[in-house]
Design a protein around this motif. Structure first.
Motif, PDB file in Angstrom:
ATOM      1  N   SER A 196       1.132  -1.121   0.276  1.00 19.69           N
ATOM      2  CA  SER A 196      -0.162  -0.056   0.123  1.00 19.69           C
ATOM      3  C   SER A 196       0.680   1.110   0.457  1.00 19.69           C
ATOM      4  O   SER A 196       0.594   1.970  -1.119  1.00 19.69           O
ATOM      5  CB  SER A 196      -1.375  -0.126   1.520  1.00 19.69           C
ATOM      6  OG  SER A 196      -0.269  -0.024   2.436  1.00 19.69           O
ATOM      7  N   GLU A 197       2.342   0.814   0.716  1.00 15.20           N
ATOM      8  CA  GLU A 197       2.697   2.085   0.981  1.00 15.20           C
ATOM      9  C   GLU A 197       3.894   2.446  -0.402  1.00 15.20           C
ATOM     10  O   GLU A 197       3.898   3.475  -0.962  1.00 15.20           O
ATOM     11  CB  GLU A 197       4.166   1.893   1.490  1.00 15.20           C
ATOM     12  CG  GLU A 197       3.699   1.978   3.095  1.00 15.20           C
ATOM     13  CD  GLU A 197       2.833   0.579   3.718  1.00 15.20           C
ATOM     14  OE1 GLU A 197       2.209   0.561   4.964  1.00 15.20           O
ATOM     15  OE2 GLU A 197       2.688  -0.425   2.799  1.00 15.20           O
ATOM     16  N   GLU A 198       3.954   1.521  -1.105  1.00 14.36           N
ATOM     17  CA  GLU A 198       4.612   1.713  -3.103  1.00 14.36           C
ATOM     18  C   GLU A 198       3.490   2.246  -3.416  1.00 14.36           C
ATOM     19  O   GLU A 198       3.615   2.941  -4.667  1.00 14.36           O
ATOM     20  CB  GLU A 198       5.109  -0.136  -3.287  1.00 14.36           C
ATOM     21  CG  GLU A 198       6.459  -0.358  -2.499  1.00 14.36           C
ATOM     22  CD  GLU A 198       6.365  -1.433  -2.665  1.00 14.36           C
ATOM     23  OE1 GLU A 198       7.949  -2.116  -2.492  1.00 14.36           O
ATOM     24  OE2 GLU A 198       5.715  -2.594  -3.102  1.00 14.36           O
ATOM     25  N   ALA A 199       2.377   1.827  -3.492  1.00 18.44           N
ATOM     26  CA  ALA A 199       1.639   2.492  -4.806  1.00 18.44           C
ATOM     27  C   ALA A 199       0.886   4.057  -4.117  1.00 18.44           C
ATOM     28  O   ALA A 199       0.971   4.259  -5.149  1.00 18.44           O
ATOM     29  CB  ALA A 199      -0.091   1.376  -4.649  1.00 18.44           C
ATOM     30  N   ASP A 200       0.599   3.784  -2.998  1.00 14.33           N
ATOM     31  CA  ASP A 200       0.341   5.826  -2.705  1.00 14.33           C
ATOM     32  C   ASP A 200       1.864   6.409  -3.080  1.00 14.33           C
ATOM     33  O   ASP A 200       1.178   7.569  -3.831  1.00 14.33           O
ATOM     34  CB  ASP A 200      -0.020   5.631  -1.087  1.00 14.33           C
ATOM     35  CG  ASP A 200      -1.154   4.830  -0.739  1.00 14.33           C
ATOM     36  OD1 ASP A 200      -1.762   4.891  -1.454  1.00 14.33           O
ATOM     37  OD2 ASP A 200      -1.290   5.312   0.679  1.00 14.33           O
ATOM     38  N   GLN A 201       2.557   5.791  -3.352  1.00 11.57           N
ATOM     39  CA  GLN A 201       4.458   6.708  -3.497  1.00 11.57           C
ATOM     40  C   GLN A 201       4.934   6.144  -5.536  1.00 11.57           C
ATOM     41  O   GLN A 201       5.795   6.711  -5.666  1.00 11.57           O
ATOM     42  CB  GLN A 201       5.641   6.255  -2.830  1.00 11.57           C
ATOM     43  CG  GLN A 201       5.413   6.543  -2.029  1.00 11.57           C
ATOM     44  CD  GLN A 201       6.550   6.356  -0.717  1.00 11.57           C
ATOM     45  OE1 GLN A 201       7.458   5.487  -1.300  1.00 11.57           O
ATOM     46  NE2 GLN A 201       5.967   6.447   0.948  1.00 11.57           N
ATOM     47  N   LEU A 202       3.344   6.230  -6.335  1.00 13.73           N
ATOM     48  CA  LEU A 202       4.186   5.257  -6.977  1.00 13.73           C
ATOM     49  C   LEU A 202       4.052   7.007  -8.067  1.00 13.73           C
ATOM     50  O   LEU A 202       3.810   8.004  -7.922  1.00 13.73           O
ATOM     51  CB  LEU A 202       3.045   5.121  -8.069  1.00 13.73           C
ATOM     52  CG  LEU A 202       2.664   3.518  -8.171  1.00 13.73           C
ATOM     53  CD1 LEU A 202       1.146   2.465  -8.552  1.00 13.73           C
ATOM     54  CD2 LEU A 202       4.122   2.709  -8.998  1.00 13.73           C
ATOM     55  N   ASP A 203       5.130   7.135  -9.115  1.00 15.49           N
ATOM     56  CA  ASP A 203       5.601   8.328 -10.360  1.00 15.49           C
ATOM     57  C   ASP A 203       5.303   7.582 -10.650  1.00 15.49           C
ATOM     58  O   ASP A 203       4.243   6.355 -11.030  1.00 15.49           O
ATOM     59  CB  ASP A 203       6.958   8.129  -9.479  1.00 15.49           C
ATOM     60  CG  ASP A 203       8.296   7.595 -10.526  1.00 15.49           C
ATOM     61  OD1 ASP A 203       7.900   5.691 -10.856  1.00 15.49           O
ATOM     62  OD2 ASP A 203       9.280   7.494 -10.170  1.00 15.49           O
ATOM     63  N   GLY A 204       5.669   8.406 -11.529  1.00 13.81           N
ATOM     64  CA  GLY A 204       5.328   8.434 -13.546  1.00 13.81           C
ATOM     65  C   GLY A 204       4.230   9.509 -14.376  1.00 13.81           C
ATOM     66  O   GLY A 204       4.591  10.886 -13.832  1.00 13.81           O
ATOM     67  N   VAL A 205       3.862  10.164 -15.073  1.00 14.68           N
ATOM     68  CA  VAL A 205       3.842  10.522 -15.743  1.00 14.68           C
ATOM     69  C   VAL A 205       2.234  10.828 -15.647  1.00 14.68           C
ATOM     70  O   VAL A 205       1.591  10.031 -16.076  1.00 14.68           O
ATOM     71  CB  VAL A 205       3.459  10.629 -17.598  1.00 14.68           C
ATOM     72  CG1 VAL A 205       3.543  11.899 -18.108  1.00 14.68           C
ATOM     73  CG2 VAL A 205       5.706  10.939 -18.545  1.00 14.68           C
ATOM     74  N   GLU A 206       1.634  12.080 -15.770  1.00 10.28           N
ATOM     75  CA  GLU A 206       0.393  11.860 -15.650  1.00 10.28           C
ATOM     76  C   GLU A 206      -0.870  11.941 -16.369  1.00 10.28           C
ATOM     77  O   GLU A 206      -0.392  12.658 -17.476  1.00 10.28           O
ATOM     78  CB  GLU A 206      -0.632  13.002 -14.717  1.00 10.28           C
ATOM     79  CG  GLU A 206      -1.337  13.966 -14.515  1.00 10.28           C
ATOM     80  CD  GLU A 206      -1.806  15.176 -13.336  1.00 10.28           C
ATOM     81  OE1 GLU A 206      -3.409  15.866 -14.304  1.00 10.28           O
ATOM     82  OE2 GLU A 206      -1.082  15.468 -13.534  1.00 10.28           O
ATOM     83  N   ALA A 207      -1.323  10.836 -16.299  1.00 11.48           N
ATOM     84  CA  ALA A 207      -2.587  10.532 -17.520  1.00 11.48           C
ATOM     85  C   ALA A 207      -3.869  10.326 -16.992  1.00 11.48           C
ATOM     86  O   ALA A 207      -3.514   8.777 -16.720  1.00 11.48           O
ATOM     87  CB  ALA A 207      -1.751   9.455 -18.524  1.00 11.48           C
TER      88      ALA A 207
END
Length: 346
Positions: free
Chosen positions: A208-219
Motif C-alpha cells: 500500500s505504501e509503494e502504491a501511494d508513492q508511485l511515480d510516473g507521468v500524469e495520465a
C-alpha cells in the motif's frame, strides 16, 4: 475528458419513505451502526492473513480455488456483458478484423452468470494456460480445436454442451446469446474429472505504501484504439475511488444484471506482433518475444517492457519487475503501441 475522445472517434468515422415510528427509526439506526462496525472489523488489514493470488487483496482464509478463464464476446450486440466486474484479470485482444474479445480470468470472485461466451483462438488458450485455468469457450478456430481435442488445457466448450451447461438467452440472437453460470462451470469440471481446488501462483503486487508513492507521468484518461470506434476503449481515472472506469464511446462497461461498472486498479497495454494467416482474417499473435507497453496506475503512466513468463504477460520498468496495485487488472493487447493516446503532464 471523455467528450474529447468521443469527438476524436466521431471525427474518425464522420457519422455516428420514512419509518413508521421513532422506535423503529432508533432500532434501524442501531442495526445499521452494528453492521458498519461488523464490516469495518471484517476488512481490517491486520486481521486478513492471506491475499488472493491474482488481485493481491486481503482475505481471511487462504484461497485454494482454481482460476477459470472464459472467452467473452465483445461485439456491440453482446453488450453489456455479464460477469466482467468480478474478473480478477481481463485480457482484451483482437480476433478477426477489428473485433476484440475478452479472456476473463476469475479466481477471487464467482459471478452468477458469465457471457455471452464466444469461441476460442489459439492465443486465448495460451493466455488462459498462464494461470493453469479451467478454460471455457463456445466454439473454436480449427487450430484451437486441435489443441483442445488434444487436452492441452482442461476445458468445456459450448459446442458439446449447448443447451445443457451453456444456456441461450432469449433477449439476444446467436452467436451473441450463449451464457454459463458458475454452478454449471463446476458441474462441467466434475463431469470431466477436472480438479478445481488448486490456486494459481501469486502475481507481483505493490505494498500500500509503494502504491501511494508511485511515480510516473500524469495520465488521468486515455484511449486504446483497435481501428474501429465500435471497439476503441476509453479509460477515465476517478481520483476519489482510486479506480479506472472503462468506456466504449459514451457507454460505460457495466454488468448486464447488476449495472455495476468495471473498476480497475491497473491497465496494462502491450504491443505484440499480429499477422493475419487465412482468408477468414484469423491471426497469429507473437506472445513470446516481449516488447513495448504502458502501465497505467493511480492516474499515472509509465513506459514498460513486457516479458512472457510462464505464460503470463509481465511488465518491467528499468529492468525491474513492475508490481501491480492490489485490485483488478485489464490488459489490452495491441498491434502497435501508437494505438494508445493520452495527454501527459510532467
Amino acid at each position: 475528458m471523455r467528450k474529447k475522445w468521443i469527438a476524436v472517434l466521431a471525427a474518425a468515422i464522420v457519422l455516428t419513505a420514512g419509518c413508521s415510528s421513532k422506535e423503529t427509526e432508533k432500532k434501524e439506526a442501531t442495526e445499521h451502526k452494528e453492521k458498519q462496525v461488523e464490516v469495518e472489523e471484517v476488512v481490517k488489514p491486520e486481521e486478513l492473513s492471506y491475499q488472493f493470488p491474482l488481485t493481491g487483496l486481503g482475505t481471511a482464509e487462504e484461497s485454494s480455488d482454481r482460476a477459470v478463464a472464459v472467452v467473452v464476446n465483445n461485439h456491440p450486440k453482446a453488450r453489456p456483458q455479464s460477469g466482467l466486474p468480478q474478473a480478477d484479470i481481463v485480457y482484451e485482444v483482437l480476433a478477426e478484423g477489428d473485433v476484440t474479445r475478452f479472456v476473463a480470468i476469475f479466481q477471487s470472485e464467482k459471478p452468477k452468470n458469465i457471457g455471452p461466451v464466444r469461441s476460442a483462438r489459439e492465443y486465448f488458450i495460451d493466455l488462459a494456460a498462464g494461470y493453469d485455468s479451467f478454460f471455457i469457450a463456445h466454439g473454436y478456430s480449427p487450430e484451437a480445436k486441435i489443441r483442445l481435442d488434444h487436452g492441452e488445457i482442461d476445458n468445456i466448450n459450448g459446442m458439446q454442451y449447448d443447451g445443457t451447461l451453456f444456456k441461450r438467452a432469449d433477449f439476444r440472437k446467436a452467436p451473441h446469446n450463449s451464457y454459463i453460470n458458475f454452478k454449471n462451470i463446476v458441474k462441467g469440471a466434475d463431469q470431466k474429472g477436472y480438479n478445481l481446488d488448486k490456486a494459481p501462483g501469486n502475481a507481483e503486487f505493490l505494498s500500500s505504501e509503494e502504491a501511494d508513492q508511485l511515480d510516473g507521468v500524469e495520465a488521468k484518461d486515455f484511449m486504446v484504439s483497435y481501428g474501429s470506434p465500435s471497439f476503441d476503449a476509453i479509460y477515465e481515472y476517478d481520483a476519489e475511488e482510486g479506480k479506472y472506469h472503462r468506456f466504449i464511446g459514451s457507454e460505460e462497461t457495466v454488468d448486464l444484471e447488476s449495472k455495476d461498472p468495471v473498476l480497475l486498479d491497473n491497465v496494462l497495454v502491450v504491443q505484440m506482433n499480429h499477422k493475419v494467416v487465412d482468408n477468414a482474417g484469423r491471426r497469429v499473435i507473437d506472445m513470446n518475444s516481449g516488447g513495448k507497453g504502458y502501465l497505467f496506475q493511480k492516474g499515472k503512466v509509465n513506459e514498460i517492457q513486457w516479458k512472457n513468463e510462464a505464460g503470463r504477460i509481465i511488465p518491467y520498468k528499468d529492468g525491474v519487475k513492475a508490481g501491480f496495485v492490489p485490485g483488478k487488472t485489464w490488459i489490452n493487447i495491441v498491434p502497435s503501441i501508437s494505438s494508445v493516446s493520452f495527454d501527459s503532464q510532467q
